[in-house]
Write a protein that holds these residues in place. Structure first.
Motif, PDB file in Angstrom:
ATOM      1  N   UNK A  36       0.875  -1.041   0.062  1.00 54.21           N
ATOM      2  CA  UNK A  36      -0.001   0.078   0.020  1.00 54.21           C
ATOM      3  C   UNK A  36       0.892   1.114   0.081  1.00 54.21           C
ATOM      4  N   UNK A  37       1.562   1.356  -1.201  1.00 50.84           N
ATOM      5  CA  UNK A  37       2.614   2.451  -0.997  1.00 50.84           C
ATOM      6  C   UNK A  37       2.095   4.114  -0.699  1.00 50.84           C
ATOM      7  N   UNK A  38       0.983   3.984  -1.417  1.00 47.61           N
ATOM      8  CA  UNK A  38       0.258   5.489  -0.903  1.00 47.61           C
ATOM      9  C   UNK A  38       0.000   5.669   0.413  1.00 47.61           C
ATOM     10  N   UNK A  39      -0.460   4.899   1.015  1.00 45.61           N
ATOM     11  CA  UNK A  39      -0.875   4.808   2.598  1.00 45.61           C
ATOM     12  C   UNK A  39       0.468   5.457   3.401  1.00 45.61           C
ATOM     13  N   UNK A  40       1.490   4.814   3.174  1.00 49.80           N
ATOM     14  CA  UNK A  40       2.909   5.197   3.847  1.00 49.80           C
ATOM     15  C   UNK A  40       3.208   6.544   3.471  1.00 49.80           C
ATOM     16  N   UNK A  82      -4.720   2.957  10.094  1.00 50.47           N
ATOM     17  CA  UNK A  82      -4.787   2.232   9.100  1.00 50.47           C
ATOM     18  C   UNK A  82      -3.388   1.344   8.722  1.00 50.47           C
ATOM     19  N   UNK A  83      -2.463   1.839   9.365  1.00 52.27           N
ATOM     20  CA  UNK A  83      -1.004   1.318   9.093  1.00 52.27           C
ATOM     21  C   UNK A  83      -1.144   0.151  10.233  1.00 52.27           C
ATOM     22  N   UNK A  84      -1.734   0.426  11.369  1.00 59.09           N
ATOM     23  CA  UNK A  84      -1.794  -0.513  12.617  1.00 59.09           C
ATOM     24  C   UNK A  84      -2.907  -1.669  11.900  1.00 59.09           C
ATOM     25  N   UNK A  85      -3.631  -1.510  11.225  1.00 58.74           N
ATOM     26  CA  UNK A  85      -4.710  -2.420  10.530  1.00 58.74           C
ATOM     27  C   UNK A  85      -4.015  -3.296   9.685  1.00 58.74           C
ATOM     28  N   UNK A  86      -3.019  -2.694   8.721  1.00 59.93           N
ATOM     29  CA  UNK A  86      -2.222  -3.370   7.989  1.00 59.93           C
ATOM     30  C   UNK A  86      -1.563  -4.221   8.734  1.00 59.93           C
ATOM     31  N   UNK A  87      -0.635  -3.820   9.744  1.00 61.19           N
ATOM     32  CA  UNK A  87       0.453  -4.641  10.638  1.00 61.19           C
ATOM     33  C   UNK A  87      -0.079  -5.702  11.324  1.00 61.19           C
ATOM     34  N   UNK A 104      -7.115  -8.767   3.673  1.00 60.91           N
ATOM     35  CA  UNK A 104      -6.956  -7.582   2.655  1.00 60.91           C
ATOM     36  C   UNK A 104      -8.265  -6.946   2.030  1.00 60.91           C
ATOM     37  N   UNK A 105      -9.224  -7.606   2.098  1.00 61.87           N
ATOM     38  CA  UNK A 105     -10.669  -7.081   1.786  1.00 61.87           C
ATOM     39  C   UNK A 105     -10.930  -6.079   2.817  1.00 61.87           C
ATOM     40  N   UNK A 106     -10.927  -6.403   4.194  1.00 62.29           N
ATOM     41  CA  UNK A 106     -11.155  -5.402   4.949  1.00 62.29           C
ATOM     42  C   UNK A 106     -10.343  -4.087   4.976  1.00 62.29           C
ATOM     43  N   UNK A 107      -9.025  -4.619   4.683  1.00 63.07           N
ATOM     44  CA  UNK A 107      -8.140  -3.227   4.612  1.00 63.07           C
ATOM     45  C   UNK A 107      -8.490  -2.423   3.547  1.00 63.07           C
ATOM     46  N   UNK A 108      -8.745  -2.774   2.414  1.00 63.28           N
ATOM     47  CA  UNK A 108      -9.189  -2.179   1.275  1.00 63.28           C
ATOM     48  C   UNK A 108     -10.256  -1.130   1.278  1.00 63.28           C
ATOM     49  N   UNK A 151      -9.341   1.594   3.712  1.00 67.01           N
ATOM     50  CA  UNK A 151      -8.399   2.496   2.986  1.00 67.01           C
ATOM     51  C   UNK A 151      -9.219   3.154   2.106  1.00 67.01           C
ATOM     52  N   UNK A 152     -10.459   3.007   1.744  1.00 67.18           N
ATOM     53  CA  UNK A 152     -11.660   3.763   1.239  1.00 67.18           C
ATOM     54  C   UNK A 152     -11.468   3.732  -0.314  1.00 67.18           C
TER      55      UNK A 152
END
Lengths: 316, 316, 316, 316
Positions: free
Chosen positions: D221-225, D246-251, D301-305, D308-309
């Motif tokens: 998710x390059x944009x997020x960072x 959001x970063x913690x959600x990925x982590x 991944x689906x939840x994170x997507x 991320x909106x």
């Protein structure tokens, strides 16, 4: 020798984990290597192990390691079984080294777990199953948790050794309870060879059934370690205890003159240099002892020579 | 006994690191304690050590520890030498416990380094010099680095033992090379007693000169450990190796049924309960095994009984 | 205050982990304690935490800890919320201390995991569920893995905090990624308080949402840490960075003059003594700085005073 | 670019520690590598770092590493600064890799301490002074103590960085107090670049003055960072806290599905495969997730997507 022959002739006794004599420019010090190999053969050792921890394998480039395999083989001329360390973090590079070992006529190869990422037991099993399938030679597992961060679980060893290309285990953990657990786990496989790294505890483990030691001090005083092994092998406890004192004298006199964890290695190389056998250059990241420490090693060497009762090394 | 008498009679053999039988409400299970002490005396052990790691001393309140000292003394009635653990993070509380041990007629006290802050060697020396000055009894140093985070350097032991109230060393590091270095450092002090914690490596260290073992399994099968000690003491290597297999059977069958580091302790208490000797309650932070694990211990106990060739424990 | 009132008034800001001033004979230095408490109150701190790691609780006997609770309470007279460390390896002794804390009018108690045996997460949960049931006061969990060998898993914290007597978490791990994971795990419980131990990283964590710091340096320079907290709380990044430099000056100047891990504690006590606030005696196993190191601390203190721009401490 | 130009253009922002896409037979998955590089360039990252820990450099043979340098360079076509990991246990092999990096037009190389033998600070200094003298490119020091067993002391960094070919420091220790001490030690050298490995603590360190992050999640998710970096860079605390969630959600969703320490790496590769970017083969000693774990990653991944909106990755 083909693989079957190799396995039919079990190793036991003292295997020297050979230091890698280096010239000042980083290449192998061939003259020193020749001196060292002749010295340990005269001392009566039962095998040679190159490119282990004492051999600083990880600090050498792939090219230097290949050179060390080739030069050792040329000097050794099959007079003793040769074990070759292939430990690496890349399974491909380990496999490539095993090919060189095979071409050089080695008896077996020796491998630690990969040592950058720490691995779980299930990963160790998978890793070694893959590695073994790539090897042209039998394998000794090499337990060295202080450097690799993980130890082989006794059950993991048993599992990996279901493949009969896995013929032995070298333990440098110093953990006596652990090594007993490994020997117990392997009790139904008497041909599986158990070797002990730390010379301070080799005698006791041989008394309990281990096959021998892979002792750094045998670079310097090969006869002493062979005598200790023989005493333990023949259950001569009084002689074991007597010789153990001498081994402890070496250990406390030579290996602990530096401030840091590397003092074992650098002290050993310094002593070999004092004895006129080979140079004292360690590979990066280590540096050889300064004049002051070298003097301490010289003094310790003289005292040890006296204790050993004859001139084993200096001017030999 | 006065201190001189105590020191003139050196300990050797198997010292049981007694578990602390607990009742469900946290008090000492007096009946269980009585059963256990009679059981190990019948088994021929050479001494009793209470309030060590196996005795869960740290998990007990000061009051519970004092109760354990008093009750053990009343049951023991001087039939065996009594060692009392006084390890604590507070030097005052250690000293207070040593007073209770003295009043109870103990042979000596036993202390680890303080275990919250990790200490450097120079701090260990200062700490033990202070502690010893506060003690009415002789002291064994107790090396338990997995719990205290530090190990006594051999030189530190030698330094602390310049005070002749410091009469011995119990090592639970499992590190064979280290223990050899300690024995070598103390070689000029033959009265300084060396005891080995891990039962898996006691025999080999006795062969090499140690005075005995402080083996948790001796709570359960005291005769086995006494036999193993005797075989090692008399240098009967074949018998040592034969008995070592049985010790390994206990170790692998009883101590490793749980998932966690505490499985040694909880497994041992569970087995004692299966054998009808005492309850299986560990002190917080541990909990006793559930039905499923208890069944595994029961099964292992039956197999071990068969291996040991007679009913050592169950329904005895 | 009853428990509900306590919880309704959330803590935030700088909590001083008070050193325990000791007299030469091991008792509490009452005059020094009085000076210290008045000093930190003048400095504007938001709470006081006694008997933590900085307070050397583990090195004090149960009696000394009870004395420290009582004397602090008498001097403090409810002017600030009082937190009391009850960390111990014995759950009974922890519970006994919590009773003393309750009688002294404390706001809450604070407990690490037991620190002799390392505990697994499931054991931590069971342990703290038991401990909380014994407490007359709310509890902060205290993460201090360097001393206790284990860290609370974020999921473990969430689970233990299902009991609303568990009101907060103090983290001394220095692990920024870990603390973020804890804050994320507790994101649905905004009343759960998060405090940061290391003063070097308190500002950044307050920027990210933590409630404050439990900073040892606030014993010495309470205003500085309060200013830093306020700057972070109000998102004034430039001011945070400016003050952070001063905090780093303290950290590098005062805490690292000794050779060993204890230099933080001994340096802090030495600086308090230099500042004329209280004695510099640490509890065993530590010893106070010699003249040479004390001179270094004096010099560092003068430089820091200059950097801080006014005489905060010396001759105040 | 010559070295001066390189140094005159300081790096800041998000550097992607690129995973090494592998084909089933162990070679580089060129198509996957192409997809991945285009994906992160579209995402706005500020640089690419190959052959780091996330790039599994140690598990790759020297030949595979050289292939990865060459292929990355061909795809990248100088669109972003390229950093190349040369960490090895052999200083010669590190130097050889730096030559390949130079030929490929890299901006700088990156090296950890050697990781078989643990090294002391004085050895680190000597080692890096030697290494730097062999390098045709500037160097970032790479602190990764969990794998190398040692951390650079802040004073060691300052000393090594006296050579102006040493241009920056990447810290993957997760230790916030330590990283503050490094930044403080380097405070008089504002051109020395500080990058943070763990994405969970990058924002806070950028707020405190660090130059950016080398965040594994930026592969995915390059944009997020990049957004998080920009928010921190512009001191927008509210936005930082919002994106941090959001970063913690990925982590927590992607990196912790496995049981072992390798789950970060394998989870990330699995997620990249789920996203259709590249294969999920890790290098030995690791194996890719089974169907069950892959399903968990798909779900996460689906939840994170959703969080991320917008569809950042899948079918993009």
């Amino acid at each position: 020798m083909n693989m079957k022959d190799r396995q039919s002739k079990l190793l036991e006794g003292i295997i020297v984990p050979l230091v890698t004599p280096l010239s000042g420019n980083g290449g192998v010090d061939i003259e020193g290597l020749n001196n060292l190999i002749e010295h340990v053969i005269r001392g009566g050792v039962h095998g040679i192990f190159i490119l282990g921890t004492t051999g600083e394998a990880q600090s050498l480039s792939m090219k230097q390691r290949e050179e060390m395999i080739k030069e050792t083989s040329l000097i050794l001329r099959d007079r003793l079984p040769l074990l070759v360390g292939i430990s690496d973090t890349s399974i491909s590079d380990s496999a490539a080294l095993s090919q060189k070992a095979h071409e050089a006529g080695a008896y077996a190869v020796v491998a630690t777990p990969p040592y950058y990422f720490a691995t779980e037991q299930s990963e160790l099993i998978e890793y070694f199953e893959n590695l073994v399938s790539l090897l042209p030679l039998p394998l000794f597992l090499y337990n060295m948790p202080v450097h690799t961060k993980v130890a082989f679980d006794p059950k993991t060893i048993k599992r990996i050794a279901q493949n009969d290309k896995v013929i032995g285990f070298k333990d440098s953990s110093s953990n006596g309870a652990y090594l007993q657990a490994v020997m117990y786990a392997m009790r139904d496989n008497p041909e599986f060879m158990i070797f002990v790294g730390p010379e301070e505890m080799t005698a006791e483990m041989v008394l309990m059934g281990a096959n021998g030691g892979v002792n750094g001090g045998a670079n310097l005083f090969p006869e002493l370690y062979v005598q200790l092994y023989n005493a333990a092998k023949s259950h001569d406890i009084e002689k074991v205890r007597h010789l153990q004192q001498k081994v402890m004298r070496v250990s406390t006199g030579i290996y602990s003159k530096g401030k840091y964890g590397s003092s074992y290695l650098i002290g050993l190389k310094c002593a070999l240099s004092v004895a006129g056998i080979c140079s004292d250059f360690p590979a990066m990241p280590f540096v050889h002892f300064d004049k002051e420490r070298r003097n301490e090693i010289e003094k310790a060497m003289k005292e040890i020579e006296n204790v050993l009762g004859n001139k084993h090394v200096i001017n030999s």
